[in-house]
Design an enzyme around this catalytic site. Structure first.
Site, PDB file in Angstrom:
ATOM      1  N   HIS A 202       6.939 -20.200 -26.468  1.00 50.37           N
ATOM      2  CA  HIS A 202       5.561 -20.281 -25.967  1.00 50.37           C
ATOM      3  C   HIS A 202       4.490 -19.975 -27.003  1.00 50.37           C
ATOM      4  O   HIS A 202       3.309 -20.129 -26.729  1.00 50.37           O
ATOM      5  CB  HIS A 202       5.371 -19.374 -24.751  1.00 50.37           C
ATOM      6  CG  HIS A 202       5.260 -17.918 -25.120  1.00 50.37           C
ATOM      7  ND1 HIS A 202       6.362 -17.122 -25.291  1.00 50.37           N
ATOM      8  CD2 HIS A 202       4.188 -17.129 -25.353  1.00 50.37           C
ATOM      9  CE1 HIS A 202       5.969 -15.898 -25.610  1.00 50.37           C
ATOM     10  NE2 HIS A 202       4.653 -15.872 -25.664  1.00 50.37           N
TER      11      HIS A 202
HETATM   12  C1  UD1 Z   1      -0.429 -15.273 -23.640  1.00 51.70           C
HETATM   13  C2  UD1 Z   1      -0.730 -14.291 -24.778  1.00 51.70           C
HETATM   14  C3  UD1 Z   1       0.533 -14.085 -25.600  1.00 51.70           C
HETATM   15  C4  UD1 Z   1       1.699 -13.669 -24.732  1.00 51.70           C
HETATM   16  C5  UD1 Z   1       1.881 -14.659 -23.586  1.00 51.70           C
HETATM   17  C6  UD1 Z   1       2.952 -14.162 -22.650  1.00 51.70           C
HETATM   18  C7  UD1 Z   1      -3.022 -14.365 -25.685  1.00 51.70           C
HETATM   19  C8  UD1 Z   1      -3.866 -14.837 -26.786  1.00 51.70           C
HETATM   20  N1  UD1 Z   1      -1.753 -14.816 -25.658  1.00 51.70           N
HETATM   21  O1  UD1 Z   1      -0.082 -16.512 -24.229  1.00 51.70           O
HETATM   22  O2  UD1 Z   1       0.296 -13.057 -26.532  1.00 51.70           O
HETATM   23  O3  UD1 Z   1       2.864 -13.658 -25.509  1.00 51.70           O
HETATM   24  O4  UD1 Z   1       0.650 -14.762 -22.862  1.00 51.70           O
HETATM   25  O5  UD1 Z   1       3.494 -15.196 -21.902  1.00 51.70           O
HETATM   26  O6  UD1 Z   1      -3.458 -13.589 -24.879  1.00 51.70           O
HETATM   27  N2  UD1 Z   1      -0.901 -21.589 -18.131  1.00 51.70           N
HETATM   28  C9  UD1 Z   1      -0.639 -22.067 -16.880  1.00 51.70           C
HETATM   29  N3  UD1 Z   1      -0.427 -21.165 -15.882  1.00 51.70           N
HETATM   30  C10 UD1 Z   1      -0.457 -19.825 -16.080  1.00 51.70           C
HETATM   31  C11 UD1 Z   1      -0.726 -19.350 -17.367  1.00 51.70           C
HETATM   32  C12 UD1 Z   1      -0.941 -20.239 -18.388  1.00 51.70           C
HETATM   33  O7  UD1 Z   1      -0.600 -23.275 -16.645  1.00 51.70           O
HETATM   34  O8  UD1 Z   1      -0.235 -19.067 -15.120  1.00 51.70           O
HETATM   35  C13 UD1 Z   1      -1.100 -22.582 -19.228  1.00 51.70           C
HETATM   36  C14 UD1 Z   1      -2.538 -23.030 -19.376  1.00 51.70           C
HETATM   37  O9  UD1 Z   1      -2.524 -24.372 -19.754  1.00 51.70           O
HETATM   38  C15 UD1 Z   1      -3.025 -22.178 -20.524  1.00 51.70           C
HETATM   39  C16 UD1 Z   1      -1.774 -22.020 -21.384  1.00 51.70           C
HETATM   40  O10 UD1 Z   1      -0.710 -21.963 -20.460  1.00 51.70           O
HETATM   41  O11 UD1 Z   1      -4.072 -22.773 -21.232  1.00 51.70           O
HETATM   42  C17 UD1 Z   1      -1.775 -20.794 -22.244  1.00 51.70           C
HETATM   43  O12 UD1 Z   1      -2.014 -19.616 -21.470  1.00 51.70           O
HETATM   44  P1  UD1 Z   1      -2.693 -18.326 -22.148  1.00 51.70           P
HETATM   45  O13 UD1 Z   1      -2.690 -17.200 -21.196  1.00 51.70           O
HETATM   46  O14 UD1 Z   1      -3.987 -18.702 -22.762  1.00 51.70           O
HETATM   47  O15 UD1 Z   1      -1.747 -18.023 -23.354  1.00 51.70           O
HETATM   48  P2  UD1 Z   1      -0.179 -17.835 -23.409  1.00 51.70           P
HETATM   49  O16 UD1 Z   1       0.375 -18.894 -24.291  1.00 51.70           O
HETATM   50  O17 UD1 Z   1       0.364 -17.690 -22.045  1.00 51.70           O
HETATM   51  N1  UDP Z   2      10.423 -13.590 -18.862  1.00 55.41           N
HETATM   52  C1  UDP Z   2      10.712 -13.907 -17.538  1.00 55.41           C
HETATM   53  N2  UDP Z   2      10.910 -15.214 -17.209  1.00 55.41           N
HETATM   54  C2  UDP Z   2      10.873 -16.223 -18.113  1.00 55.41           C
HETATM   55  C3  UDP Z   2      10.584 -15.882 -19.466  1.00 55.41           C
HETATM   56  C4  UDP Z   2      10.356 -14.553 -19.798  1.00 55.41           C
HETATM   57  O1  UDP Z   2      10.775 -13.027 -16.680  1.00 55.41           O
HETATM   58  O2  UDP Z   2      11.052 -17.385 -17.736  1.00 55.41           O
HETATM   59  C5  UDP Z   2      10.198 -12.172 -19.203  1.00 55.41           C
HETATM   60  C6  UDP Z   2      11.083 -11.652 -20.303  1.00 55.41           C
HETATM   61  O3  UDP Z   2      12.317 -11.221 -19.773  1.00 55.41           O
HETATM   62  C7  UDP Z   2      10.233 -10.531 -20.867  1.00 55.41           C
HETATM   63  C8  UDP Z   2       8.825 -11.046 -20.722  1.00 55.41           C
HETATM   64  O4  UDP Z   2       8.883 -12.054 -19.711  1.00 55.41           O
HETATM   65  O5  UDP Z   2      10.385  -9.344 -20.110  1.00 55.41           O
HETATM   66  C9  UDP Z   2       8.366 -11.637 -22.020  1.00 55.41           C
HETATM   67  O6  UDP Z   2       7.201 -12.351 -21.821  1.00 55.41           O
HETATM   68  P1  UDP Z   2       6.738 -13.546 -22.753  1.00 55.41           P
HETATM   69  O7  UDP Z   2       7.890 -14.104 -23.490  1.00 55.41           O
HETATM   70  O8  UDP Z   2       5.945 -14.451 -21.892  1.00 55.41           O
HETATM   71  O9  UDP Z   2       5.689 -12.835 -23.723  1.00 55.41           O
HETATM   72  P2  UDP Z   2       5.794 -11.937 -25.041  1.00 55.41           P
HETATM   73  O10 UDP Z   2       6.787 -10.861 -24.822  1.00 55.41           O
HETATM   74  O11 UDP Z   2       6.137 -12.850 -26.168  1.00 55.41           O
HETATM   75  O12 UDP Z   2       4.406 -11.431 -25.217  1.00 55.41           O
END
Ligand code: UD1
Ligand code: UDP
Length: 355
Positions: A202
């Site tokens: 991601h």
């Molecule tokens: C965010 C965090 C990242 C973290 C990740 C955990 C920032 C800058 N990034 O990244 O550090 O590792 O969360 O998963 O804060 N979207 C959906 N539905 C949702 C959420 C997101 O469709 O419920 C899609 C949208 O198109 C959105 C994109 O995912 O634009 C990215 O979501 P965003 O929260 O901006 O960043 P993450 O990549 O999730």
């Molecule tokens: N996770 C989950 N379901 C998924 C992918 C990740 O429950 O499909 C959990 C994972 O076990 C961990 C947390 O989400 O506890 C990690 O989140 P993510 O990878 O989104 O973000 P990061 O840790 O990189 O910020």
């Protein structure tokens, strides 16, 4: 004492479930959900499954470009703070929700408590690195997961209020693993223990670069094991826009899934032959599960897992993932790398000492 906790993303919900349980035994907690993640399988299911209390405030900010998202959160968080007048604010990790909460609280002179402080990738192109550095520099209490994080802070002249208490995600795994095994079985996913590779992608540095995503997809197709891929919505959107999604969907060795729940994820991690990821949390969970991990990044904030021999950094463009997976040599497990599994209790103890 009243504490406002800022939630927003999936990994923050895992951490909050673990810490809030202990926080609420001692303090009044007001839970604020920015809504950075909002899909049921990115947020709602975590509240339900992990018994996270219903948020007192749902800010409903959602997805936006960085500035607009962080700014919108700040405007709404400020209103909450002015109404609630908390004694402290807890923020977790390194997301835009973290930064928004920390900046607002700091400007209102409300003590900022940062959980997962001191992590550094030393790559300022990552939005998370900017969020971490900024948050640490306005925090009053900094709870670090590792000794390395303490050193990182020291290098930036942050020494006051720093407490090395271990990693709350280790607490989370210890608390939930048995429950995961009692509630879910691997055959729900059509998988057999040690016969599949679990993959999650991601990070913007991967998802937003077409040639990297192409290289990752190509590698998945060449692996001689089944790949189970719960897709983050960001990744799904990007794969579709690069015309790579159908290729993956049609591949006989790849199973694409919606994001799975935390308990399902723990089970999938535990039984995987290997894990491929760019997630911070998943790298550590692979280590806790003693499953070899391949991290599709040039650097990691969790270098201990690499030093212990359980995690390898792989640049997707260097095309050496298949070889690395063929030659897995697991390291030796050092149990104490991420604390004693009581990080949440240590946090509460330090808060009581401080206030
Ligand atoms: C965010 C965090 C990242 C973290 C990740 C955990 C920032 C800058 N990034 O990244 O550090 O590792 O969360 O998963 O804060 N979207 C959906 N539905 C949702 C959420 C997101 O469709 O419920 C899609 C949208 O198109 C959105 C994109 O995912 O634009 C990215 O979501 P965003 O929260 O901006 O960043 P993450 O990549 O999730
Ligand atoms: N996770 C989950 N379901 C998924 C992918 C990740 O429950 O499909 C959990 C994972 O076990 C961990 C947390 O989400 O506890 C990690 O989140 P993510 O990878 O989104 O973000 P990061 O840790 O990189 O910020």
């Amino acid at each position: 004492m009243k504490i406002v906790t800022i939630a927003g993303t999936r990994p923050q919900l895992v951490k909050i479930a673990t810490v809030s349980r202990v926080i609420r035994e001692e303090f009044t907690e007001v839970l604020v959900n920015t809504g950075q993640h909002y899909d049921y399988n990115m947020a709602g299911i975590f509240f339900e499954q992990l018994n996270i209390p219903k948020p007192d405030y749902n800010l409903g900010v959602g997805s936006m470009p960085h500035g607009k998202q962080t700014g919108s959160m700040m405007i709404k968080i400020e209103e909450v703070m002015e109404k609630e007048l908390p004694d402290a604010v807890i923020v977790y990790g390194d997301t835009n929700s973290t930064l928004a909460g920390a900046l607002v609280a700091s400007k209102l002179h409300i003590p900022v408590l940062h959980i997962e402080a001191g992590l550094r990738s030393f790559n300022k192109k990552m939005p998370e690195e900017v969020n971490r550095v900024m948050t640490d520099h306005v925090s009053d209490l900094l709870f670090t997961p590792t000794d390395r994080a303490v050193d990182n802070l020291q290098r930036e002249n942050i020494t006051k209020g720093v407490y090395q208490i271990g990693d709350v995600m280790y607490d989370a795994v210890l608390y939930n693993m048995e429950l995961a095994e009692s509630k879910h079985a691997l055959n729900e996913f059509g998988l057999e223990s040690r016969d599949y590779i679990l993959a999650t992608i991601h990070r913007a540095e991967n998802t937003d670069v077409e040639e990297k995503m192409k290289a990752i997809v190509d590698t998945f197709l060449t692996l001689n094991k089944q790949v189970f891929l719960p897709l983050h919505p960001r990744t799904k959107n990007k794969l579709a826009s690069f015309n790579l999604l159908s290729e993956l969907e049609e591949a006989s060795n790849v199973v694409i899934s919606e994001p799975v729940s935390y308990l399902e994820m723990l089970l999938l991690e535990k039984h995987a032959a290997a894990i491929i990821t760019d997630s911070g949390g998943v790298q550590k969970e692979a280590y806790f599960a003693k499953v070899p991990c391949f991290t599709l990044r040039d650097e990691t904030e969790w270098l201990e897992t690499v030093e212990a021999g359980w995690n390898q950094l792989i640049n997707p463009l260097e095309n050496n993932l298949s070889n690395a997976i063929k030659n897995i040599e697991p390291g030796h497990y050092q149990k104490s790398l991420y604390g004693d599994g009581k990080a949440a209790q240590h946090i509460v103890d330090k808060i009581k000492d401080y206030f």
